[in-house]
Design a protein around this motif. Structure first.
Motif, PDB file in Angstrom:
ATOM      1  N   GLU A 103       0.837  -1.198   0.000  1.00  0.00           N
ATOM      2  CA  GLU A 103       0.000   0.000   0.000  1.00  0.00           C
ATOM      3  C   GLU A 103       0.875   1.252   0.000  1.00  0.00           C
ATOM      4  O   GLU A 103       2.005   1.227   0.501  1.00  0.00           O
ATOM      5  N   SER A 104       0.333   2.316  -0.562  1.00  0.00           N
ATOM      6  CA  SER A 104       1.074   3.582  -0.629  1.00  0.00           C
ATOM      7  C   SER A 104       0.219   4.757  -0.163  1.00  0.00           C
ATOM      8  O   SER A 104       0.373   5.877  -0.656  1.00  0.00           O
ATOM      9  N   PHE A 105      -0.694   4.489   0.780  1.00  0.00           N
ATOM     10  CA  PHE A 105      -1.471   5.574   1.352  1.00  0.00           C
ATOM     11  C   PHE A 105      -0.570   6.481   2.191  1.00  0.00           C
ATOM     12  O   PHE A 105       0.388   6.023   2.814  1.00  0.00           O
ATOM     13  N   ALA A 106      -0.900   7.759   2.217  1.00  0.00           N
ATOM     14  CA  ALA A 106      -0.241   8.636   3.182  1.00  0.00           C
ATOM     15  C   ALA A 106      -0.590   8.139   4.581  1.00  0.00           C
ATOM     16  O   ALA A 106      -1.700   7.642   4.816  1.00  0.00           O
ATOM     17  N   ALA A 122      -3.723  -8.575  12.974  1.00  0.00           N
ATOM     18  CA  ALA A 122      -4.795  -9.233  13.729  1.00  0.00           C
ATOM     19  C   ALA A 122      -5.725 -10.004  12.800  1.00  0.00           C
ATOM     20  O   ALA A 122      -6.222 -11.081  13.144  1.00  0.00           O
ATOM     21  N   ALA A 123      -5.960  -9.445  11.606  1.00  0.00           N
ATOM     22  CA  ALA A 123      -6.851 -10.106  10.651  1.00  0.00           C
ATOM     23  C   ALA A 123      -6.173 -11.289   9.971  1.00  0.00           C
ATOM     24  O   ALA A 123      -6.835 -12.285   9.631  1.00  0.00           O
ATOM     25  N   ASN A 124      -4.858 -11.184   9.766  1.00  0.00           N
ATOM     26  CA  ASN A 124      -4.125 -12.220   9.037  1.00  0.00           C
ATOM     27  C   ASN A 124      -2.694 -12.256   9.559  1.00  0.00           C
ATOM     28  O   ASN A 124      -1.823 -11.525   9.075  1.00  0.00           O
ATOM     29  N   PRO A 125      -2.412 -13.089  10.546  1.00  0.00           N
ATOM     30  CA  PRO A 125      -1.079 -13.084  11.185  1.00  0.00           C
ATOM     31  C   PRO A 125       0.071 -13.398  10.233  1.00  0.00           C
ATOM     32  O   PRO A 125       1.213 -13.040  10.511  1.00  0.00           O
ATOM     33  N   ARG A 126      -0.195 -14.059   9.103  1.00  0.00           N
ATOM     34  CA  ARG A 126       0.878 -14.416   8.164  1.00  0.00           C
ATOM     35  C   ARG A 126       1.079 -13.370   7.072  1.00  0.00           C
ATOM     36  O   ARG A 126       1.930 -13.531   6.199  1.00  0.00           O
ATOM     37  N   LEU A 127       0.336 -12.290   7.143  1.00  0.00           N
ATOM     38  CA  LEU A 127       0.413 -11.274   6.088  1.00  0.00           C
ATOM     39  C   LEU A 127       1.736 -10.511   6.144  1.00  0.00           C
ATOM     40  O   LEU A 127       2.169 -10.054   7.195  1.00  0.00           O
ATOM     41  N   VAL A 128       2.359 -10.345   4.994  1.00  0.00           N
ATOM     42  CA  VAL A 128       3.467  -9.404   4.836  1.00  0.00           C
ATOM     43  C   VAL A 128       2.869  -8.112   4.281  1.00  0.00           C
ATOM     44  O   VAL A 128       2.276  -8.110   3.205  1.00  0.00           O
ATOM     45  N   MET A 129       2.999  -7.050   5.043  1.00  0.00           N
ATOM     46  CA  MET A 129       2.443  -5.754   4.646  1.00  0.00           C
ATOM     47  C   MET A 129       3.595  -4.807   4.325  1.00  0.00           C
ATOM     48  O   MET A 129       4.466  -4.556   5.163  1.00  0.00           O
ATOM     49  N   THR A 130       3.606  -4.308   3.105  1.00  0.00           N
ATOM     50  CA  THR A 130       4.656  -3.390   2.658  1.00  0.00           C
ATOM     51  C   THR A 130       4.047  -2.013   2.451  1.00  0.00           C
ATOM     52  O   THR A 130       3.110  -1.861   1.661  1.00  0.00           O
ATOM     53  N   SER A 131       4.573  -1.032   3.183  1.00  0.00           N
ATOM     54  CA  SER A 131       4.043   0.333   3.144  1.00  0.00           C
ATOM     55  C   SER A 131       5.073   1.259   2.507  1.00  0.00           C
ATOM     56  O   SER A 131       6.234   1.285   2.924  1.00  0.00           O
ATOM     57  N   GLY A 181      10.371   1.609  -5.286  1.00  0.00           N
ATOM     58  CA  GLY A 181       9.652   0.397  -5.682  1.00  0.00           C
ATOM     59  C   GLY A 181      10.547  -0.833  -5.644  1.00  0.00           C
ATOM     60  O   GLY A 181      10.124  -1.917  -5.227  1.00  0.00           O
ATOM     61  N   MET A 182      11.788  -0.662  -6.090  1.00  0.00           N
ATOM     62  CA  MET A 182      12.740  -1.773  -6.045  1.00  0.00           C
ATOM     63  C   MET A 182      13.051  -2.157  -4.597  1.00  0.00           C
ATOM     64  O   MET A 182      13.109  -3.343  -4.246  1.00  0.00           O
ATOM     65  N   HIS A 183      13.229  -1.138  -3.725  1.00  0.00           N
ATOM     66  CA  HIS A 183      13.465  -1.434  -2.309  1.00  0.00           C
ATOM     67  C   HIS A 183      12.260  -2.163  -1.706  1.00  0.00           C
ATOM     68  O   HIS A 183      12.423  -3.088  -0.892  1.00  0.00           O
ATOM     69  N   ALA A 184      11.059  -1.745  -2.080  1.00  0.00           N
ATOM     70  CA  ALA A 184       9.856  -2.401  -1.559  1.00  0.00           C
ATOM     71  C   ALA A 184       9.790  -3.855  -2.024  1.00  0.00           C
ATOM     72  O   ALA A 184       9.401  -4.757  -1.251  1.00  0.00           O
ATOM     73  N   TYR A 185      10.170  -4.094  -3.252  1.00  0.00           N
ATOM     74  CA  TYR A 185      10.186  -5.465  -3.790  1.00  0.00           C
ATOM     75  C   TYR A 185      11.179  -6.337  -3.019  1.00  0.00           C
ATOM     76  O   TYR A 185      10.851  -7.441  -2.567  1.00  0.00           O
ATOM     77  N   ILE A 186      12.390  -5.808  -2.827  1.00  0.00           N
ATOM     78  CA  ILE A 186      13.410  -6.573  -2.102  1.00  0.00           C
ATOM     79  C   ILE A 186      12.965  -6.827  -0.661  1.00  0.00           C
ATOM     80  O   ILE A 186      13.099  -7.941  -0.137  1.00  0.00           O
ATOM     81  N   GLY A 187      12.422  -5.785  -0.011  1.00  0.00           N
ATOM     82  CA  GLY A 187      11.969  -5.944   1.367  1.00  0.00           C
ATOM     83  C   GLY A 187      10.843  -6.950   1.489  1.00  0.00           C
ATOM     84  O   GLY A 187      10.785  -7.737   2.450  1.00  0.00           O
ATOM     85  N   THR A 188       9.927  -6.941   0.523  1.00  0.00           N
ATOM     86  CA  THR A 188       8.816  -7.888   0.533  1.00  0.00           C
ATOM     87  C   THR A 188       9.320  -9.319   0.410  1.00  0.00           C
ATOM     88  O   THR A 188       8.893 -10.222   1.149  1.00  0.00           O
ATOM     89  N   LEU A 189      10.243  -9.544  -0.523  1.00  0.00           N
ATOM     90  CA  LEU A 189      10.782 -10.892  -0.693  1.00  0.00           C
ATOM     91  C   LEU A 189      11.535 -11.354   0.555  1.00  0.00           C
ATOM     92  O   LEU A 189      11.457 -12.526   0.954  1.00  0.00           O
ATOM     93  N   MET A 190      12.269 -10.438   1.200  1.00  0.00           N
ATOM     94  CA  MET A 190      12.993 -10.801   2.411  1.00  0.00           C
ATOM     95  C   MET A 190      12.016 -11.195   3.520  1.00  0.00           C
ATOM     96  O   MET A 190      12.224 -12.187   4.240  1.00  0.00           O
ATOM     97  N   ALA A 191      10.927 -10.418   3.653  1.00  0.00           N
ATOM     98  CA  ALA A 191       9.934 -10.741   4.680  1.00  0.00           C
ATOM     99  C   ALA A 191       9.266 -12.081   4.398  1.00  0.00           C
ATOM    100  O   ALA A 191       8.997 -12.863   5.326  1.00  0.00           O
TER     101      ALA A 191
END
Length: 402
Positions: A103-106, A122-131, A181-191
């Motif tokens: 997500e990219s909300f302010a 709380a809704a999904n304990p296995r969720l990887v959330m990238t902000s 965007g590239m940093h978000a991609y790398i961070g998501t894969l690491m998580a």
């Protein structure tokens, strides 16, 4: 869905609540290697990038934005009104089925919608959330607005770009957003790697301002360690020759390195004075910069940029040339590697020529696909993921929730 060698991210369901460039680039990379990416857009409007040109065929339209097509290939589009309680409830139901939420909300908007990481976990304990946000989720600027120009200007990068006697220049491409965007991609894969098959999800946070600072590179390091404030130097470099020079049909990049190969370069320019003892070493060439450059220019003026490039490379020097986009597209190197590819057929604009995978993984396929029409997959996703009936979807449409 399952991962395979050819589709390494094929087991992932990704909710894409991003707009413009940084977030969509991250999720485009995820889609390219097989993830199912569900892009959630505003009913009737969609991602604001849909209204940004240039447009296919020069005709404006929400399904014709070239930037939107490039950044949203291979995704599904679902429309949800997140200002409506029913829309938010559907989003939370989708979150419970997802592996990743980008997500990219302010931060202020996210707080208003209740879309915090604590709530998502709380809704999904296995969720990887990238902000992804302009300045990050903490600090005094967290709710400030910014665009590419502001982010580049405030990184210190703009201050060093351009000629010393003129105003600073902006970088034309959206460099900061694509880096984020590239940093978000790398961070998501690491998580996801850390989560593994049975672990909890994590929160990945990307500040576009901090991504901009990464691009300043050595000039930032010089200030951090030596207190040296970099200045605009135009096309100059501490070493010489080490810049672009005009040639017969454009500009050639003449790089006098590796330094041990300088003698070969000097011979190429058919100018014996370049081989004089005072110019044999880098220190001498720096001391006599103006003389060295004056000796290069006549030869360069007689030769084409691509000829200069190939002649320098043949002598082991990192020469190049200033390519226009036609040069880049027609490069035999790109043709040999099949870098430019065609999208699938789009209902309104047909097939488009786009860049392929930004990196190659042996045995893994890169999915091109096409960009979705606004809301094209709303019924498919709400039926397949949430089990809504056709009548239920029709009712939601009547209420303008979809």
């Amino acid at each position: 869905m399952r991962a395979t060698a050819a589709r390494p991210l094929g087991s992932l369901r990704v909710l894409d609540l991003t707009q413009l460039r940084a977030g969509p680039y991250c999720t485009r990379l995820l889609a390219g290697f097989g993830a199912q990416v569900i892009k959630v857009e505003r009913p009737g409007k969609g991602d604001v990038l849909r209204d940004h040109g240039p447009f296919v065929g020069g005709r404006a339209g929400r399904e014709r934005s070239i930037p939107f097509h490039w950044l949203n290939l291979g995704k599904k589009s679902v429309t949800l009104d997140l200002e409506a309680s029913e829309g938010r409830e559907l989003l939370w139901r989708l979150i419970r089925t997802a592996d990743v939420l980008v997500e990219s909300f302010a931060p202020r908007v996210k707080r208003r919608l209740g879309l915090t990481y604590d709530a998502a976990r709380a809704a999904n304990p296995r969720l990887v959330m990238t902000s992804i946000s302009s300045f990050g989720e903490s600090g005094p600027y967290r709710d400030y607005r910014a665009n590419e120009t502001v982010l580049y200007a405030m990184s210190g990068g703009m201050y060093t770009t351009g000629d010393a006697d003129r105003a600073p220049l902006a970088a034309r491409p959206a460099m900061t957003q694509f880096t984020a965007g590239m940093h978000a991609y790398i961070g998501t894969l690491m998580a996801l790697f850390r989560r593994g098959p049975s672990g909890p999800g994590e929160h990945v946070e990307v500040s576009m301002q901090e991504s901009a600072l990464e691009n300043v590179e050595i000039q930032l390091a010089e200030y951090l360690h030596e207190g040296k404030v970099a200045r605009r130097k135009g096309n100059e470099h501490p070493l010489v020759p080490w810049r672009t020079y005009p040639c017969r049909d454009g500009y050639a990049a003449v790089i006098g390195g590796p330094l041990r190969h300088w003698a070969k370069a000097a011979e190429m320019f058919e100018e014996p004075r370049l081989l004089e003892p005072k110019l044999r070493h880098a220190a001498g060439r720096i001391e006599h910069r103006a003389e060295v450059e004056s000796l290069l220019r006549p030869w360069l003026a007689r030769h084409g940029k691509k000829d200069v490039y190939h002649m320098g490379q043949a002598r082991g020097l990192a020469f190049g040339y200033v390519a226009d986009l036609k040069d880049a597209l027609e490069s035999p190197q790109h043709r040999a590697r099949g870098f430019f590819v065609d999208t699938d057929e789009h209902p309104e604009v047909g097939r488009l020529r786009v860049c392929g995978a930004p990196f190659l993984v042996r045995g893994a396929d890169w999915t091109v696909g096409r960009a979705p029409l606004l809301g094209e997959h709303t019924a498919e996703v709400l039926t397949g993921c949430l089990g809504l009936s056709d009548d239920g979807i029709a009712t939601l449409r009547e209420r303008n929730v979809l």
